[in-house]
Motif scaffolding. Sequence first.
Motif, PDB file in Angstrom:
ATOM      1  N   ARG A 179     100.695  11.397   4.427  1.00 14.12           N
ATOM      2  CA  ARG A 179     101.043  12.061   3.171  1.00 14.12           C
ATOM      3  C   ARG A 179     100.151  13.722   3.090  1.00 14.12           C
ATOM      4  O   ARG A 179      99.883  13.778   1.870  1.00 14.12           O
ATOM      5  CB  ARG A 179     100.450  11.107   2.342  1.00 14.12           C
ATOM      6  N   GLY A 180      99.571  14.168   3.945  1.00 13.93           N
ATOM      7  CA  GLY A 180      98.934  15.465   4.091  1.00 13.93           C
ATOM      8  C   GLY A 180      97.618  15.487   3.310  1.00 13.93           C
ATOM      9  O   GLY A 180      97.418  16.316   2.544  1.00 13.93           O
ATOM     10  N   GLN A 181      96.928  14.760   4.220  1.00 14.48           N
ATOM     11  CA  GLN A 181      95.304  14.806   4.018  1.00 14.48           C
ATOM     12  C   GLN A 181      94.803  16.140   3.938  1.00 14.48           C
ATOM     13  O   GLN A 181      94.150  16.749   2.895  1.00 14.48           O
ATOM     14  CB  GLN A 181      94.535  13.931   4.955  1.00 14.48           C
ATOM     15  N   GLY A 182      95.032  16.851   5.088  1.00 13.34           N
ATOM     16  CA  GLY A 182      94.728  18.327   5.266  1.00 13.34           C
ATOM     17  C   GLY A 182      95.049  19.051   3.928  1.00 13.34           C
ATOM     18  O   GLY A 182      94.279  19.896   3.132  1.00 13.34           O
ATOM     19  N   TRP A 183      96.384  19.192   3.453  1.00 18.52           N
ATOM     20  CA  TRP A 183      96.935  19.790   2.407  1.00 18.52           C
ATOM     21  C   TRP A 183      96.352  19.398   1.158  1.00 18.52           C
ATOM     22  O   TRP A 183      96.217  20.135   0.278  1.00 18.52           O
ATOM     23  CB  TRP A 183      98.567  19.353   2.463  1.00 18.52           C
ATOM     24  N   ALA A 184      96.195  18.230   0.943  1.00 18.25           N
ATOM     25  CA  ALA A 184      95.756  17.644  -0.176  1.00 18.25           C
ATOM     26  C   ALA A 184      94.132  18.320  -0.476  1.00 18.25           C
ATOM     27  O   ALA A 184      93.852  18.648  -1.757  1.00 18.25           O
ATOM     28  CB  ALA A 184      95.539  16.352  -0.416  1.00 18.25           C
ATOM     29  N   ILE A 185      93.215  18.144   0.560  1.00 17.62           N
ATOM     30  CA  ILE A 185      91.927  18.892   0.522  1.00 17.62           C
ATOM     31  C   ILE A 185      92.099  20.348   0.149  1.00 17.62           C
ATOM     32  O   ILE A 185      91.317  20.983  -0.674  1.00 17.62           O
ATOM     33  CB  ILE A 185      91.220  18.580   1.876  1.00 17.62           C
TER      34      ILE A 185
ATOM     35  N   VAL C 206      90.544  23.496   9.302  1.00 15.14           N
ATOM     36  CA  VAL C 206      91.489  24.855   9.250  1.00 15.14           C
ATOM     37  C   VAL C 206      92.867  24.345   8.639  1.00 15.14           C
ATOM     38  O   VAL C 206      93.247  24.975   7.806  1.00 15.14           O
ATOM     39  CB  VAL C 206      91.890  25.416  10.583  1.00 15.14           C
ATOM     40  N   THR C 207      93.112  22.882   8.906  1.00 15.91           N
ATOM     41  CA  THR C 207      94.346  22.402   8.251  1.00 15.91           C
ATOM     42  C   THR C 207      94.022  22.028   6.796  1.00 15.91           C
ATOM     43  O   THR C 207      94.761  22.003   5.908  1.00 15.91           O
ATOM     44  CB  THR C 207      94.616  21.102   9.051  1.00 15.91           C
ATOM     45  N   ALA C 208      92.761  21.918   6.524  1.00 14.54           N
ATOM     46  CA  ALA C 208      92.351  21.469   5.267  1.00 14.54           C
ATOM     47  C   ALA C 208      91.901  22.595   4.413  1.00 14.54           C
ATOM     48  O   ALA C 208      91.097  22.476   3.260  1.00 14.54           O
ATOM     49  CB  ALA C 208      91.214  20.434   5.208  1.00 14.54           C
ATOM     50  N   SER C 209      92.139  23.888   4.821  1.00 14.13           N
ATOM     51  CA  SER C 209      91.856  25.024   3.816  1.00 14.13           C
ATOM     52  C   SER C 209      93.266  25.907   4.089  1.00 14.13           C
ATOM     53  O   SER C 209      94.152  25.829   3.809  1.00 14.13           O
ATOM     54  CB  SER C 209      90.552  25.687   4.235  1.00 14.13           C
ATOM     55  N   ALA C 223     103.799  21.257  17.962  1.00 13.90           N
ATOM     56  CA  ALA C 223     102.354  21.393  17.774  1.00 13.90           C
ATOM     57  C   ALA C 223     101.695  20.267  17.258  1.00 13.90           C
ATOM     58  O   ALA C 223     102.353  19.609  16.399  1.00 13.90           O
ATOM     59  CB  ALA C 223     102.088  22.424  17.020  1.00 13.90           C
ATOM     60  N   LEU C 224     100.342  20.010  17.603  1.00 12.40           N
ATOM     61  CA  LEU C 224      99.606  18.906  16.812  1.00 12.40           C
ATOM     62  C   LEU C 224      99.123  19.593  15.707  1.00 12.40           C
ATOM     63  O   LEU C 224      98.273  20.621  15.651  1.00 12.40           O
ATOM     64  CB  LEU C 224      98.834  18.413  18.024  1.00 12.40           C
ATOM     65  N   ILE C 225      99.262  18.858  14.735  1.00  9.27           N
ATOM     66  CA  ILE C 225      98.725  19.387  13.470  1.00  9.27           C
ATOM     67  C   ILE C 225      98.277  18.218  12.454  1.00  9.27           C
ATOM     68  O   ILE C 225      99.165  17.337  12.086  1.00  9.27           O
ATOM     69  CB  ILE C 225      99.765  20.053  12.622  1.00  9.27           C
ATOM     70  N   GLY C 226      96.998  18.303  11.929  1.00 11.10           N
ATOM     71  CA  GLY C 226      96.608  17.186  11.437  1.00 11.10           C
ATOM     72  C   GLY C 226      95.324  17.433  10.936  1.00 11.10           C
ATOM     73  O   GLY C 226      94.565  18.486  11.073  1.00 11.10           O
TER      74      GLY C 226
END
Lengths: 326, 326, 288, 288
Positions: A179-185, C206-209, C223-226
């Motif tokens: 559900r997009g943890q990185g996106w949400a943050i 980086v994924t979280a910004s 690609a691995l993305i998370g």
Amino acid sequence: MSGMSDLLRDLEHKVRDLEQTARKTGQNLETALAPLREEVAKLRRAEDDRQTGRQAPEKAGGERWERVGLARHPERPTALDYVERLTEDFTQLHGDRLYGDDPALLGGPAVWQGIPVMLLLQQKGRDTKTKIKRRFGMSNPEGYRKAMRLMDLADKFGLPVVALIDTPGAYPGIEAEERGQGWAIAESIQRMSRLKVPAVCAVLSEGGSGGALAIGVGNRVLIMENAWYSVISPEACASIIWKDAAQAPAAAEALKLTAPDLLELGIVEEVIPEPAGGAHLDKDAAAQALGEAVSRHLRELSSLRAEELLAGRAERFRAMGVFEER
Amino acid sequence: MSGMSDLLRDLEHKVRDLEQTARKTGQNLETALAPLREEVAKLRRAEDDRQTGRQAPEKAGGERWERVGLARHPERPTALDYVERLTEDFTQLHGDRLYGDDPALLGGPAVWQGIPVMLLLQQKGRDTKTKIKRRFGMSNPEGYRKAMRLMDLADKFGLPVVALIDTPGAYPGIEAEERGQGWAIAESIQRMSRLKVPAVCAVLSEGGSGGALAIGVGNRVLIMENAWYSVISPEACASIIWKDAAQAPAAAEALKLTAPDLLELGIVEEVIPEPAGGAHLDKDAAAQALGEAVSRHLRELSSLRAEELLAGRAERFRAMGVFEER
Amino acid sequence: MALEHFFRRSRPKQQAGNDLPDLWTKCPACKETIYNKDLDANSWVCPKCGHHLRLDAQQRMDVLLDPGSFEQLSGRVFPSDPLDFVDTETYPERLERAQAKTGRPEAILTGRGQIEGVPVMVAAMDFAFSGGSMGSVVGEEIARAAEAAAAADLPLVLVAASGGARMQESALSLMQMAKTTVALEGLHAKGLPYISVLSDPTTGGVTASFATIADVIIAEPGALIGFAGPRVIQQTIRQSLPEGFQRSEFLLEHGMLDDVVDRREQRAYLARLLRLLKPSARQQGGEQ
Amino acid sequence: MALEHFFRRSRPKQQAGNDLPDLWTKCPACKETIYNKDLDANSWVCPKCGHHLRLDAQQRMDVLLDPGSFEQLSGRVFPSDPLDFVDTETYPERLERAQAKTGRPEAILTGRGQIEGVPVMVAAMDFAFSGGSMGSVVGEEIARAAEAAAAADLPLVLVAASGGARMQESALSLMQMAKTTVALEGLHAKGLPYISVLSDPTTGGVTASFATIADVIIAEPGALIGFAGPRVIQQTIRQSLPEGFQRSEFLLEHGMLDDVVDRREQRAYLARLLRLLKPSARQQGGEQ
Ligand SMILES: [Zn+2]
Ligand SMILES: [Zn+2]
């Protein structure tokens, strides 16, 4: 210290209970069990150390690791302990209106020592049952999306935001990633940077990585004296660099994650003093200090216009970082 | 007519296939199967009627029911049939950045007869396989949330929105309700009403209730000559009022759901003429008429400022309704 | 957060310990040995299996931009050691090694260039430099690229490749997530497109910004993305992870990406998208 | 959309066919027979089982507002029959029956009043009138209430109770979803709170428009709330629905509600919330 072995017995019992429930009902309770098992293992190690007279790792570390220990003290006040002492009429608003209601990140309007605010807080739970329910303060994306929704309300109603940060980090789980943890943050960081109202953040105990920063984009960021705030937990850092989580005390030293360190680095505006020995020894006094500091910053920010608040927040974070220019 | 029994055989085969797959793999394919089974039942009734020489219900109905039949004609052009004929460089942007990518509501930037636009469209599928994949044009909340995200982009880049409406309605399912189907539609209506760019909507075939209105809040709303747009499908209306879905032709008459009706009621600005016998008999000509009408309205709106567009859209919908004041 | 399993993984190309001569590369997916010239001609996509090999920042610019169009913007900002970070070695020692290996001061390269004639500001992270981790310099260079784009009325295309935040800068590194985010506001205010390209791997901070608040987010296949690394998740849930978990295609299905675009089609895709989103770019653009 | 199973369900109170004398009501949940006076004193919540009985619009105002504070706003707008809708009877015949039954021109009552001293604009739908279905008049009255609230600088509290759109007005009824939505913009522009209270049942076009775009959405315990009606869903998926599906508590868990609030606590809850969201109301409010 016997308090700790009581807690250990309690937790072990609870884990067995849950495992039985899982087997009987076919429910998948691993999400709840995993952090609990970790807690048990940690307590058991400490207990073993105590019984064998071996020096506990806390002692092996320097002052920074001691503070991490205080930040995680079982009797450490939680966000709601402060809220109960400092606010009136806290009205919790639930849900992200998209998927669910996160139990680890709470919020709603309240009156903070006489000042109407929109409160956001990370709650770890106060006993085994609530710790499990609140996933030890680790949010799924729903938590950050609820926070964004409440920031919308804060902007609409001109309520300053008070964010009480206390999380080991965002929850690392399959569903969180789906559900997009990185996106949400990331979106929460962006949303908070766009607030037209004042935002005052305070790290209460643990400020774990992006999960903490998601509600940490304040005009002022404060930290309790024995709290830590870092890009990574000492344990995770140790297991990456030393390939050994037991090197956490050394990692804590290297990471410079304590309140005085952060003040020196310019990451926080103010360190809020705790009662001698830690906030758990006098919760009322700790709350009083937190309340006073947050209120003071709210008052200082109250005269600024939306554009000044936006610009001030942007400049504050734009300036972060240390490098050389050649 | 033998085309119809071919389609029937095809569909029945596909249903059996899927049922087998579901049994073998333990997958729950009911969501996909249900609308398919309905389709089969409908075709089988029509086929039975044909073979027994009984008058098909289409014939029993008046002109309105005939139009409903045309709107649902198996060869009726879908939204993508129009898009292929009228746009260049359509770049589909996927996902709601929250939960999933809805297969029934698509969108992205494109050049509409030379005019850069943000395209939103409801796609029913062109054959059994894509119909199932696209849930016969019925969206889950993810579809409306994707639409809102694309409206944000349209506003940011100043791209007028073209919305091609073609849905029997929002998908009625457990998961859709769990994830806030009503909430998603309401928010999409609100988001669209706030667009700072021109929005031109066209009902291509079926405009089923809130699922259609979710992307129907345009400055101009157009409708193809043989499309219908209504608060409820004739079948559902018939089964509620007459307790008999077979009374759908009568319901269609009562609901006044055809393009000329809607023009008279002031719900749409313009009826787009179709080739004699229906759009399926000359897709290119139908597309030409749609393209011309949409482009003309886009050009008319292009000189208006954001406030005029906002106010115009609000006034348009604020004025909807017929009542007496005493 | 998710660095642990990258640090030990060797890069596919011209790596120390690779027993192939420098002219050949072994595809890490299908294990075929391929002539570098053929790989290069194919944008470093394996001609046998389609695997997208990792690129360093310069290779990325070569693949992405019109030949000869790149003008470097970054490079004058160098990392320092504000925390006196020491683990098994000092942070400056680590940095020197990474600098020597990549010939670059940090894990980022920014500049301006053209994509099928459309002028863009562009930033590419360099996974070869300390796992593409984000410290003060990476954050600063990205912020400057975003600000330069806004100042020059150019869209920004950013290619992410990162294991996450730079541990050795602790909270300063964490703050780069907010710094890059606020620096991107200028693009938003001017209605300029910001497109994010996620390459293997993109995880952690980086994924979280900045990487996930773009107007359009595409990813390279496979690609691995998370946010959390697979290993961390596995330790927490004690279950095996589903097939394809955290891969581009998985994220597309879960609504997180606008599309998955083959590297060989990215220039055409980006040029088209930029012209669509910024109609004024249609005039500037070439014929293609 | 979801009207079919409401039309045939009898209302709990003083309904034709109810064989109890008018002084008593049988609780539809626990089947206990309860003295109306006791129910009335308990906000029409069953004292035996806590079931929240359905209220008509006037009862709702009595329960929600400070005694004697209600001033009606609506009532001059009457439904017409723009489509000449005829099914088993004419639309005007249906309307007359509903009007005679409820003593009200339509399925809505609006006005201003006070909640623990806080002045509010208030709207309550009337499920007793044709299942609370929304036609042109309901839409118009809600729009006017929203506009009146904005004009008078008052918050709006709206209690939903509806089976959805009014079929007999077809597309005109559908358009009320957009009409009410745009009419609410004035409240938003002035930073005035809009609070939605969802009561049993709230479905269809009401759930998909004004009722769910409020700043705060609360629901009464056990209320059925959804877009598609349970029967429609069951027909589509051919499975039985999960326990508690589409009930308030289910929706709270799924993140759609701010809270589920017992009717007897709603006045205190709303007064507190309004004072919190509109600090200027703190001065206006009474002591409570
Ligand atoms: Zn290969
Ligand atoms: Zn009862």
